[in-house]
Design a protein around this motif. Structure first.
Motif, mmCIF file in Angstrom:
data_model
loop_
_atom_site.group_PDB
_atom_site.id
_atom_site.type_symbol
_atom_site.label_atom_id
_atom_site.label_comp_id
_atom_site.label_asym_id
_atom_site.label_seq_id
_atom_site.Cartn_x
_atom_site.Cartn_y
_atom_site.Cartn_z
ATOM 1 N N SER A 262 0.922 -1.408 -0.030
ATOM 2 C CA SER A 262 0.292 -0.034 0.073
ATOM 3 C C SER A 262 1.026 1.169 0.148
ATOM 4 N N TYR A 263 2.153 1.094 -0.211
ATOM 5 C CA TYR A 263 2.846 2.293 -0.030
ATOM 6 C C TYR A 263 3.683 2.792 -1.320
ATOM 7 N N HIS A 264 3.341 3.838 -1.737
ATOM 8 C CA HIS A 264 4.278 4.437 -2.841
ATOM 9 C C HIS A 264 5.453 4.882 -2.594
ATOM 10 N N LEU A 265 6.646 4.735 -3.317
ATOM 11 C CA LEU A 265 7.907 4.881 -2.827
ATOM 12 C C LEU A 265 8.219 6.317 -3.311
ATOM 13 N N LEU A 266 8.515 7.322 -2.576
ATOM 14 C CA LEU A 266 8.902 8.702 -2.771
ATOM 15 C C LEU A 266 10.380 9.028 -3.242
ATOM 16 N N ARG A 267 11.065 8.580 -2.375
ATOM 17 C CA ARG A 267 12.476 8.717 -2.488
ATOM 18 C C ARG A 267 13.383 7.811 -1.524
ATOM 19 N N PRO A 268 14.606 7.600 -1.871
ATOM 20 C CA PRO A 268 15.559 6.489 -1.400
ATOM 21 C C PRO A 268 15.992 7.623 0.017
ATOM 22 N N LEU A 269 16.120 6.894 1.133
ATOM 23 C CA LEU A 269 16.626 7.475 2.416
ATOM 24 C C LEU A 269 18.103 6.871 2.737
ATOM 25 N N ARG A 270 18.202 5.644 2.407
ATOM 26 C CA ARG A 270 19.413 5.146 2.892
ATOM 27 C C ARG A 270 19.651 3.783 1.977
ATOM 28 N N ARG A 271 20.836 3.646 1.779
ATOM 29 C CA ARG A 271 21.170 2.423 0.832
ATOM 30 C C ARG A 271 22.351 1.651 1.278
ATOM 31 N N GLY A 272 22.194 0.398 1.128
ATOM 32 C CA GLY A 272 23.148 -0.637 1.778
ATOM 33 C C GLY A 272 23.409 -1.651 0.251
ATOM 34 N N GLY A 273 24.337 -2.584 0.727
ATOM 35 C CA GLY A 273 24.589 -3.620 -0.132
ATOM 36 C C GLY A 273 23.621 -4.525 -0.230
ATOM 37 N N TYR A 274 22.901 -4.950 0.607
ATOM 38 C CA TYR A 274 21.616 -5.924 0.669
ATOM 39 C C TYR A 274 20.430 -5.268 0.680
ATOM 40 N N ALA A 275 20.209 -4.082 1.293
ATOM 41 C CA ALA A 275 18.848 -3.439 1.374
ATOM 42 C C ALA A 275 18.775 -1.872 1.159
ATOM 43 N N THR A 276 17.549 -1.436 0.679
ATOM 44 C CA THR A 276 17.566 -0.123 0.327
ATOM 45 C C THR A 276 16.391 0.243 1.185
ATOM 46 N N ILE A 277 16.452 1.486 1.805
ATOM 47 C CA ILE A 277 15.198 2.071 2.562
ATOM 48 C C ILE A 277 14.720 3.355 1.856
ATOM 49 N N TYR A 278 13.400 3.392 1.796
ATOM 50 C CA TYR A 278 12.742 4.367 0.894
ATOM 51 C C TYR A 278 11.735 5.119 1.754
ATOM 52 N N LEU A 279 11.720 6.371 1.419
ATOM 53 C CA LEU A 279 10.649 7.062 2.309
ATOM 54 C C LEU A 279 9.125 6.743 1.380
ATOM 55 N N GLY A 280 8.126 6.175 2.149
ATOM 56 C CA GLY A 280 7.068 5.816 1.374
ATOM 57 C C GLY A 280 5.790 6.317 1.811
ATOM 58 N N GLU A 281 4.982 6.576 1.373
ATOM 59 C CA GLU A 281 3.485 7.066 1.594
ATOM 60 C C GLU A 281 2.322 6.171 1.448
#
Length: 301
Positions: free
Chosen positions: A19-38
């Protein structure tokens, strides 16, 4: 944070998960990426952690699922809350509360010298979260400023349970190959035998670094690990004479090479730190002598 990462998808590759629209990346790593979602219906924000399946191994996938399960069962005001978990088009994702004020690493850039009174409120909140984890049989094993979020009221939220482990399980990978983690790794953790005192040691490294303005150890990952194992840190007051002796004693005890020589638990560490930072005033002998003389005078009159 660098905007370049060879494992990060091209813009537009991921636009919606659950249910989340991904707005922009917040943090990036080798095995996972964190996005700001709405959230598409509630219009609330969340941090959406997405496994980089185009690079991740089967072990990474297992680790990600274990992280989500573990984090969901930890309920504490200073541990970031899990909002949702799902798998969409074979991509696992974890939704957490969004921390609008970033991390302690953002607040106090690496190797910045910070007064104890400034960081003490954050440290006490972090200590409470770690004690709760230990009471529930869980070690974090990756305590560092990058893994401490700041919520809407700038409250501490401990995050990133990717290498957290039950104290009942054999720990497989102490430093995860990360120099950032190695800088905070306790000797027994480097040897592959972490225990609750390992998280205490990492918190001690954070305090030492803030008080002195630099890490106690430096060099390559191998060199840093060797120093954690065999080299004593320079006493804080040698570098910063203005730091009270009581504070130095508390921090250096948390950095003892042997876990048994540290504080019995995080709560004891935090109590000692509070007492050292704000010692109770004691009556001088002068007023006491005056009181005694006054009482003696009443008895003889």
């Amino acid at each position: 944070m660098s905007t370049q990462n060879q494992y990060f998808p091209e813009p537009g590759t991921l636009e919606q998960l659950g249910s989340y629209h991904l707005l922009r990346p917040l943090r990036r790593g080798g095995y996972a990426t964190i996005y700001l979602g709405e959230h598409q219906y509630l219009h609330t924000l969340g941090a959406v952690k997405v496994l980089n399946t185009w690079f991740a191994t089967g072990r990474d996938t297992q680790r990600f699922l274990a992280e989500a399960t573990l984090q969901a069962r930890l309920r504490h005001p200073h541990i970031v809350r899990v909002l949702d978990f799902g798998v969409e088009e074979r991509i696992p994702f974890l939704v957490m509360e969004y921390a609008p004020h970033g991390t302690l690493q953002d607040r106090f850039p690496q190797q910045s010298q910070v007064a104890l009174d400034v960081v003490l409120p954050y440290v006490l909140q972090l200590g409470a979260a770690l004690q709760y984890m230990h009471d529930n049989g869980v070690l974090h094993c990756d305590v560092k400023p990058q893994n401490v979020l700041l919520g809407p009221q700038e409250e501490v939220w401990l995050c990133d349970f990717g290498i957290a482990t039950s104290v009942l399980k054999h720990y497989q990978e102490a430093t995860d190959g990360s120099n950032g983690t190695a800088l905070y790794a306790a000797p027994e953790q480097i040897r592959g035998r972490p225990e609750p005192a390992s998280d205490q040691y990492a918190l001690g490294i954070m305090l030492y670094t803030w008080l002195c303005g630099h890490f106690p150890f430096s060099g390559s990952t191998t060199q840093v690990c060797h120093q954690h194992l065999y080299i004593l840190p320079e006493p804080i007051r040698v570098l910063m004479p203005e730091v009270p002796k009581a504070i130095e004693r508390v921090v250096m005890r948390a950095l003892a090479k042997e876990p048994a020589r540290r504080f019995p638990d995080i709560t004891a560490f935090m109590k000692a730190l509070q007492q050292a930072a704000h010692p109770r005033p004691t009556l001088s002998r002068g007023p006491l002598k005056w009181v005694r003389s006054l009482l003696n005078a009443k008895h003889t009159s």
